[in-house]
Write an enzyme that holds these catalytic residues in place. Structure first.
Site, PDB file in Angstrom:
ATOM      1  N   ASP A 187     -11.867   3.352   3.960  1.00 13.71           N
ATOM      2  CA  ASP A 187     -11.577   2.628   5.204  1.00 13.71           C
ATOM      3  C   ASP A 187     -12.141   3.325   6.433  1.00 13.71           C
ATOM      4  OD1 ASP A 187     -10.461   0.322   4.253  1.00 13.71           O
ATOM      5  OD2 ASP A 187      -8.418   1.115   4.177  1.00 13.71           O
ATOM      6  N   GLU A 240       4.437  -1.373  14.722  1.00 12.07           N
ATOM      7  CA  GLU A 240       4.837  -0.005  14.384  1.00 12.07           C
ATOM      8  C   GLU A 240       5.820   0.594  15.396  1.00 12.07           C
ATOM      9  OE1 GLU A 240       1.733  -1.144  14.556  1.00 12.07           O
ATOM     10  OE2 GLU A 240       0.933  -0.982  12.521  1.00 12.07           O
ATOM     11  N   ARG A 249      -2.379   8.806  -0.508  1.00  8.58           N
ATOM     12  CA  ARG A 249      -2.673   7.603  -1.278  1.00  8.58           C
ATOM     13  C   ARG A 249      -2.956   7.978  -2.719  1.00  8.58           C
ATOM     14  NH1 ARG A 249      -6.752   4.590  -3.240  1.00  8.58           N
ATOM     15  NH2 ARG A 249      -6.732   2.356  -2.883  1.00  8.58           N
ATOM     16  N   SER A 285       0.823  -1.214   0.000  1.00 10.59           N
ATOM     17  CA  SER A 285       0.000   0.000   0.000  1.00 10.59           C
ATOM     18  C   SER A 285       0.853   1.259   0.000  1.00 10.59           C
ATOM     19  CB  SER A 285      -0.907   0.014   1.241  1.00 10.59           C
ATOM     20  OG  SER A 285      -1.648  -1.183   1.339  1.00 10.59           O
ATOM     21  N   PHE A 299      -1.241   5.472  11.972  1.00  9.52           N
ATOM     22  CA  PHE A 299      -0.622   4.488  12.869  1.00  9.52           C
ATOM     23  C   PHE A 299       0.822   4.878  13.201  1.00  9.52           C
ATOM     24  CE2 PHE A 299      -3.548   1.767  10.149  1.00  9.52           C
ATOM     25  CZ  PHE A 299      -4.638   2.016  10.967  1.00  9.52           C
TER      26      PHE A 299
END
Lengths: 275, 311
Positions: B113, B54, B163, B33, B79
């Site tokens: 999402d 992470e 993105r 991604s 995140f």
């Protein structure tokens, strides 16, 4: 380890414990319990097993020592001062304003301090990163990571363990200061970890159990760890929190309590009387 | 159609990875991604997929930075800046280790999402950390420059990517500089100070405003920290009104940073803040949620009109 070397290291440990009590009494702040339990672990590394000194500190091919349980900073500073990283007299500035000796280790300020630690668990992945960088560049050096047994409550420790195992970090040697006591109580009361050795084994580690107050046993364990290839090793060093001072031993209340005048007198008597 | 910023990033990090062997790339099981996998495929020995860890990933990067590597740490911005924040504070900021945090899927670009995956507080969080540079990529060209700068400048950095695709908004010969912003459209009635994908949105808004007789200047404030205080003050004085536009909470991000500069300079001009108004978003087509939550060209133009009317 020769008897001579053992005697030399034991003498250093006694001296360092006396210095610790002296400084913590003087400053009325700082962590005695975990500093006393990690004494032999650190002293064996700095004065025996690890290749590290003020002369080679900027050389990547030296060993690295990362004290993840940063609250044992007073003992780390005592080791570093006696190793020649800064003047021994500077120990009396512990936790003072404008001092280089912060309450928890600061890599930017204090010569010899490898990593700023204190937030428990955080130092461990840093240690792994150092080991992996050395392994990538074929540098033949060991990174020693020292964890507290309360510290391993932190999830990041196990995230790191998975990664150490995945990346076959055999140049990372972890030493657990396994004293059975954390801030609020015993590890059994606060967060029972079950079979600690089995846990590390399950994460793919080679495990070695030893007496964490016996420098010869610690050194032998490190030798064994070095001989095992392809997996990370952890030395589960059985220790006593507050080791050497009877009324501090095994007591969570001495995690961070100030050393009062009467405590000081009694502790110094037990650590060899007035010298 | 312009290329998605994440694609540009993947190609860029691969390109510079060839030139500089100190670069290492870490990802937390989202390399397909974030597109860091493009580097990983080319240089597997310098690519560390740390699993969904992470915090450990950030700590490992710190150790690598300490050893002279240039670690690029990748995962979704939300995140990275939450689970990675303690390591960022302790090692990047307090210790000064030059980690490069690459916040993928910035703003609401991971639209479908939903709110759990939207990064709307990351800039505010990273901006409070002493010594950490904070940048937001607005198009393909500047993305390349940011990666190059992250390699060259031995300082900690947080770079927010997207993105999605962003229309080109800089001339081919644009010269970017750390700590600077750039005027991408001249105007005299109001200045729209934007970052990220909101820069091209602001340009669209400025075109609509022009039709209404309002001349709007647009600034790409690609570097949020250190911020170009001089440019902000100059624009405020010259145009007499300011709009900030960001895909981020109006608290603590670009809007907050600009307001701090204006207050400190004693330069009180009508200021409107376009961004997330102290709430969370939801799932939906990107365009639709940007519209619903007031972060499209229409909203920017309305804010500009309001700022001008308050003069």
């Amino acid at each position: 380890m020769t008897n001579e070397k053992k005697q030399e290291l034991d003498a250093l440990c006694l001296k360092f414990r006396r210095t610790l009590i002296e400084i913590l009494h003087e400053k009325q702040t700082g962590h005695p319990g975990g500093s006393l339990s990690v004494c032999e672990i650190l002293t064996n590394l700095y004065f025996n097993d690890a290749n590290i000194s003020p002369e080679n500190i900027n050389d990547r091919s030296r060993d690295k020592i990362i004290l993840c349980k940063g609250h044992a900073a007073p003992m780390l500073y005592i080791e570093l001062a006696h190793k020649g990283f800064f003047p021994v007299e500077e120990l009396h500035t512990l936790r003072d304003i404008n001092s280089r000796l912060q309450g928890h280790p600061c890599s930017k300020e204090t010569p010899g301090v490898e990593a700023s630690t204190g937030p428990l668990g955080a130092g461990y992945p840093l240690a792994l990163g150092v080991a992996l960088a050395d392994m990538h560049d074929d540098i033949d050096a060991y990174t020693y990571a020292i964890l507290g047994d309360g510290e391993i409550n932190e999830g990041v420790v196990w995230e790191t363990a998975m990664n150490a195992s995945k990346f076959k970090a055999d140049k990372l040697i972890t030493i657990l200061d396994w004293n059975g006591v954390q801030l609020d109580g015993t590890t059994e009361q606060i967060m029972p970890m079950g079979d600690i050795e089995l846990k590390w084994k399950a994460f793919g580690y080679n495990t070695i159990v030893c007496d964490g107050h016996d420098v010869a046993a610690l050194s032998a364990a490190i030798e064994t760890a070095k001989s095992v290839k392809g997996v990370p090793s952890i030395i589960l060093a059985k220790t006593v929190k507050g080791k050497g001072v009877s009324f501090m031993e095994g007591k969570n209340t001495w995690h961070g309590a100030p050393v009062k005048d009467a405590d000081y007198e009694q502790a110094m008597k037990e650590l060899g009387g007035a010298q | 159609m312009a290329k998605a910023i994440r694609e540009v990033y993947g190609e860029t990090i691969k390109k510079y990875g060839e030139l500089n062997k100190d670069i290492v790339v870490l990802d937390a099981d989202v390399s397909g991604s974030t597109k860091s996998a493009m580097f990983g495929k080319e240089y597997p020995d310098r690519f560390y997929n740390c699993g969904i860890c992470e915090y450990a990933m950030m700590g490992m990067a710190a150790g690598m930075a300490k050893s002279g590597k240039i670690p690029f740490v990748n995962t979704f911005a939300v995140f990275l800046t939450t689970l990675g924040s303690l390591a960022a504070r302790t090692f990047m900021s307090y210790s000064g280790l030059p980690i490069k945090m690459m916040g993928a899927y910035g703003g609401m670009s991971d639209a479908f999402d939903g709110a759990t995956h939207h990064a709307l507080e990351d800039i505010a969080m990273m901006r409070t950390l002493p010594g950490v540079n904070v940048m937001v990529a607005s198009d393909a060209q500047i993305t390349d420059w940011m990666v190059k700068t992250a390699i060259e400048v031995k300082e900690p950095m947080y770079i927010r990517l997207s993105r999605d695709a962003a229309p080109d908004c800089h001339p081919a010969d644009a010269k970017f500089e750390l700590g600077k912003g750039m005027v991408v459209r001249e105007g005299s009635d109001v200045t729209i100070i934007a970052c990220g994908l909101m820069v091209s949105t602001a340009i669209t808004a400025a075109e609509a405003l022009a039709a209404k007789g309002i001349s709007a200047r647009v600034v790409d404030m690609y570097c949020i920290k250190p911020i170009d205080a001089e440019l902000i003050e100059k624009c405020a004085k010259e145009t007499g009104a300011v709009v900030t536009a960001e895909e981020h909470s109006v608290i603590g991000g670009l809007g907050g940073a600009v307001a701090e500069v204006l207050a400190k300079a004693g330069c009180a001009v009508p200021t409107e803040m376009v961004g997330m108004q102290d709430r969370h978003g939801e799932s939906g087509p990107y365009k639709d949620i940007l519209h619903k939550y007031g972060m499209d060209a229409e909203a920017v133009a309305a804010a500009a009109e309001k700022a001008v009317s308050r003069k």
